[in-house]
Write a protein that holds these residues in place. Sequence first.
Motif, PDB file in Angstrom:
ATOM      1  N   VAL A 233       0.733  -1.140   0.054  1.00  0.00           N
ATOM      2  CA  VAL A 233      -0.007   0.160  -0.122  1.00  0.00           C
ATOM      3  C   VAL A 233       0.897   1.227  -0.181  1.00  0.00           C
ATOM      4  O   VAL A 233       0.488   2.389  -0.808  1.00  0.00           O
ATOM      5  N   VAL A 234       1.979   1.241   0.709  1.00  0.00           N
ATOM      6  CA  VAL A 234       2.955   2.346   0.864  1.00  0.00           C
ATOM      7  C   VAL A 234       3.398   2.716  -0.582  1.00  0.00           C
ATOM      8  O   VAL A 234       3.793   3.582  -1.088  1.00  0.00           O
ATOM      9  N   GLN A 235       3.843   1.355  -1.208  1.00  0.00           N
ATOM     10  CA  GLN A 235       4.503   1.445  -2.523  1.00  0.00           C
ATOM     11  C   GLN A 235       3.394   2.234  -3.691  1.00  0.00           C
ATOM     12  O   GLN A 235       3.918   2.979  -4.582  1.00  0.00           O
ATOM     13  N   HIS A 236       2.054   1.853  -3.323  1.00  0.00           N
ATOM     14  CA  HIS A 236       1.210   2.459  -4.202  1.00  0.00           C
ATOM     15  C   HIS A 236       1.090   3.833  -4.203  1.00  0.00           C
ATOM     16  O   HIS A 236       1.087   4.442  -5.281  1.00  0.00           O
ATOM     17  N   PHE A 237       1.200   4.262  -3.091  1.00  0.00           N
ATOM     18  CA  PHE A 237       1.167   6.072  -2.825  1.00  0.00           C
ATOM     19  C   PHE A 237       2.569   6.655  -3.080  1.00  0.00           C
ATOM     20  O   PHE A 237       3.064   7.871  -2.928  1.00  0.00           O
ATOM     21  N   ARG A 238       3.573   5.684  -3.545  1.00  0.00           N
ATOM     22  CA  ARG A 238       4.982   6.072  -3.613  1.00  0.00           C
ATOM     23  C   ARG A 238       5.718   6.990  -2.638  1.00  0.00           C
ATOM     24  O   ARG A 238       6.133   7.846  -2.898  1.00  0.00           O
ATOM     25  N   GLU A 239       5.524   6.169  -1.425  1.00  0.00           N
ATOM     26  CA  GLU A 239       6.244   7.084  -0.039  1.00  0.00           C
ATOM     27  C   GLU A 239       7.336   6.338   0.212  1.00  0.00           C
ATOM     28  O   GLU A 239       7.507   5.082   0.374  1.00  0.00           O
ATOM     29  N   PRO A 240       8.316   7.215   0.592  1.00  0.00           N
ATOM     30  CA  PRO A 240       9.357   6.548   1.541  1.00  0.00           C
ATOM     31  C   PRO A 240       8.933   5.861   2.705  1.00  0.00           C
ATOM     32  O   PRO A 240       7.999   6.166   3.581  1.00  0.00           O
ATOM     33  N   ALA A 241       9.751   4.607   3.131  1.00  0.00           N
ATOM     34  CA  ALA A 241       9.308   3.865   3.930  1.00  0.00           C
ATOM     35  C   ALA A 241      10.425   3.529   4.951  1.00  0.00           C
ATOM     36  O   ALA A 241      11.608   3.274   4.645  1.00  0.00           O
TER      37      ALA A 241
ATOM     38  N   THR B 120      15.125 -14.330  11.013  1.00  0.00           N
ATOM     39  CA  THR B 120      16.126 -13.252  10.481  1.00  0.00           C
ATOM     40  C   THR B 120      15.339 -12.737   9.148  1.00  0.00           C
ATOM     41  O   THR B 120      15.887 -11.846   8.597  1.00  0.00           O
ATOM     42  N   LYS B 121      14.342 -13.199   8.851  1.00  0.00           N
ATOM     43  CA  LYS B 121      13.551 -13.054   7.785  1.00  0.00           C
ATOM     44  C   LYS B 121      13.065 -11.680   7.615  1.00  0.00           C
ATOM     45  O   LYS B 121      13.118 -10.864   6.567  1.00  0.00           O
ATOM     46  N   LEU B 122      12.869 -11.032   8.774  1.00  0.00           N
ATOM     47  CA  LEU B 122      12.246  -9.453   8.648  1.00  0.00           C
ATOM     48  C   LEU B 122      13.222  -8.614   8.186  1.00  0.00           C
ATOM     49  O   LEU B 122      13.037  -7.658   7.333  1.00  0.00           O
ATOM     50  N   GLY B 123      14.669  -8.781   8.719  1.00  0.00           N
ATOM     51  CA  GLY B 123      15.550  -7.938   8.245  1.00  0.00           C
ATOM     52  C   GLY B 123      16.093  -8.035   7.050  1.00  0.00           C
ATOM     53  O   GLY B 123      16.509  -7.121   6.307  1.00  0.00           O
ATOM     54  N   GLU B 124      16.066  -9.628   6.529  1.00  0.00           N
ATOM     55  CA  GLU B 124      16.516  -9.831   5.231  1.00  0.00           C
ATOM     56  C   GLU B 124      15.548  -8.914   4.238  1.00  0.00           C
ATOM     57  O   GLU B 124      15.961  -8.750   3.011  1.00  0.00           O
ATOM     58  N   TRP B 125      14.302  -9.135   4.647  1.00  0.00           N
ATOM     59  CA  TRP B 125      13.317  -8.519   3.669  1.00  0.00           C
ATOM     60  C   TRP B 125      13.423  -6.862   3.605  1.00  0.00           C
ATOM     61  O   TRP B 125      13.408  -6.555   2.578  1.00  0.00           O
ATOM     62  N   ALA B 126      13.609  -6.418   4.786  1.00  0.00           N
ATOM     63  CA  ALA B 126      13.905  -4.911   4.827  1.00  0.00           C
ATOM     64  C   ALA B 126      15.100  -4.645   3.847  1.00  0.00           C
ATOM     65  O   ALA B 126      14.962  -3.696   3.093  1.00  0.00           O
ATOM     66  N   GLU B 127      16.184  -5.269   4.235  1.00  0.00           N
ATOM     67  CA  GLU B 127      17.428  -5.032   3.320  1.00  0.00           C
ATOM     68  C   GLU B 127      17.042  -5.143   1.774  1.00  0.00           C
ATOM     69  O   GLU B 127      17.739  -4.379   1.025  1.00  0.00           O
ATOM     70  N   ALA B 128      16.571  -6.324   1.488  1.00  0.00           N
ATOM     71  CA  ALA B 128      16.181  -6.590   0.070  1.00  0.00           C
ATOM     72  C   ALA B 128      15.286  -5.400  -0.832  1.00  0.00           C
ATOM     73  O   ALA B 128      15.552  -5.118  -1.670  1.00  0.00           O
ATOM     74  N   GLU B 129      14.265  -4.871   0.306  1.00  0.00           N
ATOM     75  CA  GLU B 129      13.368  -3.913  -0.550  1.00  0.00           C
ATOM     76  C   GLU B 129      14.300  -2.573  -0.224  1.00  0.00           C
ATOM     77  O   GLU B 129      13.452  -1.623  -0.573  1.00  0.00           O
ATOM     78  N   GLY B 130      15.248  -2.358   0.387  1.00  0.00           N
ATOM     79  CA  GLY B 130      15.772  -1.209   0.636  1.00  0.00           C
ATOM     80  C   GLY B 130      15.035  -0.322   1.793  1.00  0.00           C
ATOM     81  O   GLY B 130      15.170   0.957   1.513  1.00  0.00           O
ATOM     82  N   ILE B 131      14.636  -0.737   2.616  1.00  0.00           N
ATOM     83  CA  ILE B 131      13.816  -0.083   3.556  1.00  0.00           C
ATOM     84  C   ILE B 131      14.696   0.032   4.949  1.00  0.00           C
ATOM     85  O   ILE B 131      15.175  -1.225   5.744  1.00  0.00           O
ATOM     86  N   PRO B 132      14.872   1.256   5.139  1.00  0.00           N
ATOM     87  CA  PRO B 132      15.849   1.417   6.581  1.00  0.00           C
ATOM     88  C   PRO B 132      15.413   0.814   7.753  1.00  0.00           C
ATOM     89  O   PRO B 132      14.231   1.409   8.023  1.00  0.00           O
ATOM     90  N   VAL B 133      15.872   0.310   8.495  1.00  0.00           N
ATOM     91  CA  VAL B 133      15.693  -0.093   9.777  1.00  0.00           C
ATOM     92  C   VAL B 133      16.221   1.020  10.822  1.00  0.00           C
ATOM     93  O   VAL B 133      17.354   1.012  11.264  1.00  0.00           O
ATOM     94  N   ILE B 134      15.431   1.939  11.350  1.00  0.00           N
ATOM     95  CA  ILE B 134      15.557   2.823  12.177  1.00  0.00           C
ATOM     96  C   ILE B 134      15.628   2.594  13.672  1.00  0.00           C
ATOM     97  O   ILE B 134      15.972   3.498  14.522  1.00  0.00           O
ATOM     98  N   GLY B 135      15.591   1.403  13.984  1.00  0.00           N
ATOM     99  CA  GLY B 135      15.688   0.922  15.481  1.00  0.00           C
ATOM    100  C   GLY B 135      15.048  -0.377  15.759  1.00  0.00           C
ATOM    101  O   GLY B 135      13.937  -0.742  15.080  1.00  0.00           O
ATOM    102  N   GLU B 136      15.622  -0.884  17.038  1.00  0.00           N
ATOM    103  CA  GLU B 136      14.947  -2.200  17.283  1.00  0.00           C
ATOM    104  C   GLU B 136      14.437  -1.968  18.640  1.00  0.00           C
ATOM    105  O   GLU B 136      15.357  -1.572  19.694  1.00  0.00           O
ATOM    106  N   VAL B 137      13.273  -2.315  19.292  1.00  0.00           N
ATOM    107  CA  VAL B 137      12.652  -2.259  20.569  1.00  0.00           C
ATOM    108  C   VAL B 137      12.761  -3.554  21.089  1.00  0.00           C
ATOM    109  O   VAL B 137      11.910  -4.524  20.544  1.00  0.00           O
ATOM    110  N   PRO B 138      13.623  -3.707  22.541  1.00  0.00           N
ATOM    111  CA  PRO B 138      13.246  -5.099  22.978  1.00  0.00           C
ATOM    112  C   PRO B 138      11.962  -5.465  23.687  1.00  0.00           C
ATOM    113  O   PRO B 138      11.385  -4.527  23.926  1.00  0.00           O
TER     114      PRO B 138
END
Length: 296
Positions: free
Chosen positions: A215-223, A237-255
């Motif tokens: 949906v974010v891509q449809h509106f062409r918004e940075p994520a 580890t698939k969540l981080g791998e997906w973000a890296e593959a899509e070029g989505i910056p991970v701005i933080g991890e909350v424990p």
Amino acid sequence: MQVAIASGKGGVGKSTITASLLYLLKDRYKLIAVDADAEAPNLGLLLGVEEWEEEREHFGAKVARINPESCVRCGICYERCPYECIYMDDEGNYVVNELTCEGCNVCGLVCPVPGTITLEQVRSGVIRRATTKYGFPIISAQLDVGKPESGKLVTEEKEWAKKLMDELNLEHMIVDSAAGIGCQVIASLGGADVAILIAEPTPASLSDVQRAYKVVQHFREPAYLIINKADLNPGFTKLGEWAEAEGIPVIGEVPYDRAIPKSMAMLKPVVEVFPESPASKALKEIADVIAEEILG
């Protein structure tokens, strides 16, 4: 700027994180919060809202009405209603169940007596405004039970927020989206300048955040992505791998932090009541990143 915070999945901590980020950023910027979950709004609870200063009713949904005086009781409307919302009452009159009627007007089209079945507008919900105990305004909405148009409610929320931004000279709108990818989420992401996605390291959360990202891509918004409960499933580890593959910056991890449910029971952001907890420290770092890289 208009920042939409979405997740695709319920229960990942989106509203909790949103409340904490609003608390951490309120002294740096002039903010307005929008709770875009019209079906289950709760952001105001975490921001200390006890009563609403102004409320506006939203009318737009339509339901069918059957005039018992002109109805010939042929039962055609009962047979043809695609949602099975027409029934016969104890007096032998055909009646429309407003909770399930979608206003499609099939019954009105098949009725042999013109004018017997009409469509009437009814209230869909209410939009309300308040000032949080932290000094910034919040716009919220509550959808009435069984009523449609949750997306229109969110759109009206954002329009009201835009007017307040102009009137009060506010800088940024932080929108707390609903779960899923339905009308409410589409309305909350539409027009946003940036989307911040919240996910947890589980297959279900990954699947849902991927749908939200489309949906974010449809509106062409940075994520951007925030991983909540990051240490809950260290082998995933698939969540981080997906973000890296899509070029989505991970701005933080909350424990995972037991201070969060405690703060929710107190109806306060965790960064306020437990500022030294692991989750609060991580959220402070995320707020700094948002201030530097997104809001400027």
